[in-house]
Design a protein around this motif. Structure first.
Motif, short mmCIF file in Angstrom:
data_model
loop_
_atom_site.label_atom_id
_atom_site.label_comp_id
_atom_site.label_asym_id
_atom_site.label_seq_id
_atom_site.Cartn_x
_atom_site.Cartn_y
_atom_site.Cartn_z
N GLU A 1 7.29 4.26 -8.47
CA GLU A 1 7.95 4.88 -9.36
C GLU A 1 7.65 6.35 -10.17
OE1 GLU A 1 11.58 4.22 -9.82
OE2 GLU A 1 11.05 3.05 -8.29
N PRO A 2 6.56 6.40 -10.48
CA PRO A 2 5.92 7.69 -10.89
C PRO A 2 5.97 8.84 -9.89
CG PRO A 2 4.44 5.98 -11.70
CD PRO A 2 5.34 5.41 -10.68
N LEU A 3 5.95 8.52 -8.66
CA LEU A 3 5.94 9.54 -7.63
C LEU A 3 7.33 9.94 -7.46
CD1 LEU A 3 3.08 8.39 -5.08
CD2 LEU A 3 2.71 10.09 -6.78
N LEU A 4 8.29 8.97 -7.27
CA LEU A 4 9.45 9.15 -6.94
C LEU A 4 10.37 9.74 -8.08
CD1 LEU A 4 10.11 5.61 -5.10
CD2 LEU A 4 9.99 7.94 -4.10
N ASN A 5 10.09 9.35 -9.16
CA ASN A 5 10.82 10.09 -10.34
C ASN A 5 10.26 11.56 -10.54
OD1 ASN A 5 11.88 7.73 -11.08
ND2 ASN A 5 10.35 6.93 -12.61
N THR A 6 9.02 11.72 -10.06
CA THR A 6 8.69 13.21 -10.37
C THR A 6 9.41 14.06 -9.29
OG1 THR A 6 6.46 12.59 -11.06
CG2 THR A 6 6.78 14.86 -10.03
N VAL A 7 9.62 13.69 -8.03
CA VAL A 7 10.37 14.42 -6.92
C VAL A 7 11.88 14.36 -6.84
CG1 VAL A 7 8.03 14.19 -5.63
CG2 VAL A 7 9.89 12.70 -5.44
N GLU A 8 12.35 13.35 -7.40
CA GLU A 8 13.73 12.98 -7.21
C GLU A 8 14.66 14.42 -7.50
OE1 GLU A 8 17.20 9.91 -8.65
OE2 GLU A 8 15.33 9.82 -9.70
N VAL A 9 14.49 14.87 -8.62
CA VAL A 9 15.45 15.84 -8.95
C VAL A 9 15.26 17.23 -8.28
CG1 VAL A 9 16.20 17.25 -11.05
CG2 VAL A 9 15.77 14.96 -11.51
N SER A 10 14.04 17.24 -7.76
CA SER A 10 13.76 18.60 -7.31
C SER A 10 14.13 18.41 -5.63
CB SER A 10 12.14 19.06 -7.08
OG SER A 10 11.68 19.21 -8.48
N PHE B 1 -1.99 0.95 -6.22
CA PHE B 1 -1.15 1.11 -7.38
C PHE B 1 0.36 1.80 -7.00
CE2 PHE B 1 0.95 3.59 -10.79
CZ PHE B 1 0.97 2.81 -11.83
N PHE B 2 0.28 2.95 -6.06
CA PHE B 2 1.46 3.45 -5.72
C PHE B 2 2.15 2.71 -4.71
CE2 PHE B 2 -0.77 7.51 -7.50
CZ PHE B 2 0.34 7.62 -8.61
N GLY B 3 1.43 1.71 -4.01
CA GLY B 3 1.90 0.81 -3.11
C GLY B 3 2.91 -0.19 -3.64
N PHE B 4 2.49 -0.58 -4.77
CA PHE B 4 3.34 -1.56 -5.56
C PHE B 4 4.29 -0.86 -6.55
CE2 PHE B 4 -0.29 -4.44 -4.12
CZ PHE B 4 0.52 -5.62 -4.01
N TYR B 5 3.82 0.04 -7.09
CA TYR B 5 4.81 1.00 -8.06
C TYR B 5 4.77 2.41 -7.71
CZ TYR B 5 6.61 1.99 -12.62
OH TYR B 5 7.46 2.17 -13.67
N THR C 1 1.07 -1.19 0.05
CA THR C 1 -0.04 0.17 -0.22
C THR C 1 0.82 1.27 0.03
OG1 THR C 1 0.01 0.30 2.57
CG2 THR C 1 -1.72 -0.97 1.41
N SER C 2 0.36 2.42 -0.29
CA SER C 2 0.98 3.50 -0.21
C SER C 2 1.66 4.06 0.98
CB SER C 2 0.05 4.83 -0.90
OG SER C 2 -0.73 4.84 -0.38
#
Length: 499
Positions: A470-479, A464-468, A389-390
């Motif tokens: 990546e979309p959230l992490l990829n969005t925030v990583e550089v910032s 979805f975000f619990g299992f995957y 889970t998220s």
């Protein structure tokens, strides 16, 4: 991109509210029409925010889609933009708002048009908070959100709605007066309130501690941190379902976002100095409010105290100043926004049928409303932080960041995970399982179509975000990396100047 997409996101709900304001409502059919209009506006805004995410370049840390207009004779500029941190909160806002409007079918019995207008204006103000790149503009949006929420609690709330509305308003307003004074001081000393310019110029180290405390006074109340959290349970208990959802899912996150954008971004030396204070208050929030939650008999109060504990993890993660801690705090805020919204919607489902929020009213619901029981189980486990889970992703990253920075603090915070499991599973057991003592529940209805739609819409991203993630992490990583680098560079410069 020439099209003012951020201004469109901010203004569209207000345009919808103005349309409703001048619409006459005399029949049940016209009431349905205005609800569909409000729903259409919020769905359009959600799809615009998704398109914004699609256009967003995740590989650069600079603010994107920046719009700037001269305002107040150049003293203040209307300036908005997004980076990897703010864009996720905008999407969360536009996702939760239409679900709140769908929920009014069951919970709002009077003055529907006025309620929808308040919700739409509140959406505009919340989006504005996450887009603002000027301190004065941020302050106006940040404080402006008090007014519609005050009305939502005070007009459509429970028996003690007026007391709770004024308590909410006064607590949050008093803290923000100091922030306004700090913004004026920043302008007088730096000559600008432009956030991007202030990042480059830096804030005079002589004033940083006082300015940090002034901003902290506002963000601590809205987070809410212990001991200025007492307004939250009252506000949640008395607010209508949609009000509780927006309060937990979005308004609390505005303060967490403020810590990231301003406390860490503008006052790095002061942030480093006040780490022990934040750690202490965060640990008290995690442990103390979890114990208080265990003692609650009102479902809404229990979830409200759990929100204080979860936001304690958020503030703890932010002030670890590690990549994992900061990313975890952002993911935790997004996850808590989804899960808390789902839990308050779930309580609203039962309240609409029985007009009781007391845990002792229920028991044995698993055989009467199985669909509801399954969905509530998913949200309960997400609140506990079960892997898959998220809720797990954010807490796990926060604890990793905390262990890197301070082992003892992280170990104490880990107790909050155990206590969180205790009060959430205890709540679920008493409501869903056990003996059916209240025979009036035999006639309770299963979820209707709108309720099922709302809860499934919240279930999907939680899983979805619990299992995957990546979309959230990829969005925030550089910032986040840029924020940490900026923070470290300022500490080095300060150390050299002191040396």
């Amino acid at each position: 991109m020439d099209f003012p997409i951020l201004s469109s996101l901010i203004l569209l709900p207000t345009v919808g509210a103005l349309f409703l304001l001048f619409t006459k409502v005399s029949t049940i059919k016209s009431q349905q029409t205005i609800k569909y209009v409000a729903l259409f506006v919020t769905f359009v805004n959600f799809f615009i925010s998704i398109y914004l995410w699609y256009l967003f370049d995740k590989s650069i840390y600079q603010f994107q889609f920046v719009e700037e207009k001269i305002w107040l004779d150049g003293f203040v500029n209307y300036k908005v933009g997004v980076d990897g941190i703010s864009i996720l909160f905008i999407i969360l806002t536009t996702f939760i708002t239409p679900l709140c409007i769908i929920s009014v079918n069951n919970s709002i019995k009077s003055r529907l048009k006025d309620f929808l207008i308040a919700i739409l204006i509140l959406e505009s103000l919340m989006i504005g908070v996450f887009c603002s790149l000027d301190l004065v503009v941020f302050y106006l949006f940040f404080e402006g959100g008090l007014i519609p929420m005050f009305l939502i609690i005070g007009i459509w709330g429970g028996e003690r709605r007026v007391y709770s509305a004024f308590k909410f308003f006064l607590y949050t307003l008093l803290g923000s007066v100091l922030m306004l004074i700090a913004i004026i001081v920043i302008y007088l000393t730096s000559g600008t309130t432009d956030v991007v310019k202030l990042y480059d110029l830096g804030i005079n180290t002589d004033y940083q501690n006082l300015l940090w405390l002034a901003f902290f006074s506002s963000f601590a109340v809205k987070t809410p941190m212990w001991p200025v959290h007492t307004w939250l349970p009252d506000a949640h208990v008395e607010a209508p379902t949609a009000g509780s959802v927006l309060l937990a899912a979005i308004l609390l996150k505005m303060a967490g976002y403020g810590f990231l954008r301003f406390s860490v971004g503008l006052f790095p030396i002061a942030s480093e100095f006040f780490v022990p204070l934040i750690y202490g208050l965060s640990l008290i929030a995690i442990i103390y409010t979890s114990l208080v939650a265990l003692m609650q008999e009102d479902m809404k109060k229990l979830i409200a105290y759990s929100s204080v504990a979860h936001m304690g993890f958020v503030t703890l993660g932010i002030f670890t100043f590690t990549q994992q801690g900061l990313e975890g705090s952002i993911i935790q805020m997004i996850s808590h926004g989804l899960v808390a919204a789902a839990l308050f919607f779930s309580v609203g489902v039962l309240y609409d049928r029985t007009h009781s929020r007391l845990i002792e009213t229920y028991g044995g619901l698993v055989s009467l409303i199985p669909k509801y029981s399954i969905l509530l189980m998913i949200f309960t486990l997400a609140a506990v932080g079960l892997p898959g889970t998220s809720g797990f992703v954010g807490e796990f990253l926060i604890l990793i960041g905390a262990f890197q920075d301070n082992f003892i603090v992280a170990a104490v915070a880990s107790l909050g995970v155990i206590l969180g499991a205790a009060y959430m599973l205890w709540l679920y057991k008493r409501v869903i399982f056990g003996e059916l003592k209240n025979k009036q529940l035999l006639t309770i209805d299963e979820l209707n179509k709108s309720e099922l739609f709302i809860l499934i819409c919240l279930t999907l991203p939680v899983l979805f975000f619990g299992f995957y993630p990546e979309p959230l992490l990829n969005t925030v990583e550089v910032s986040v990396s840029n924020l940490i680098q900026m923070y470290n560079n300022n500490l080095i410069i300060s150390g050299n100047s002191n040396g």
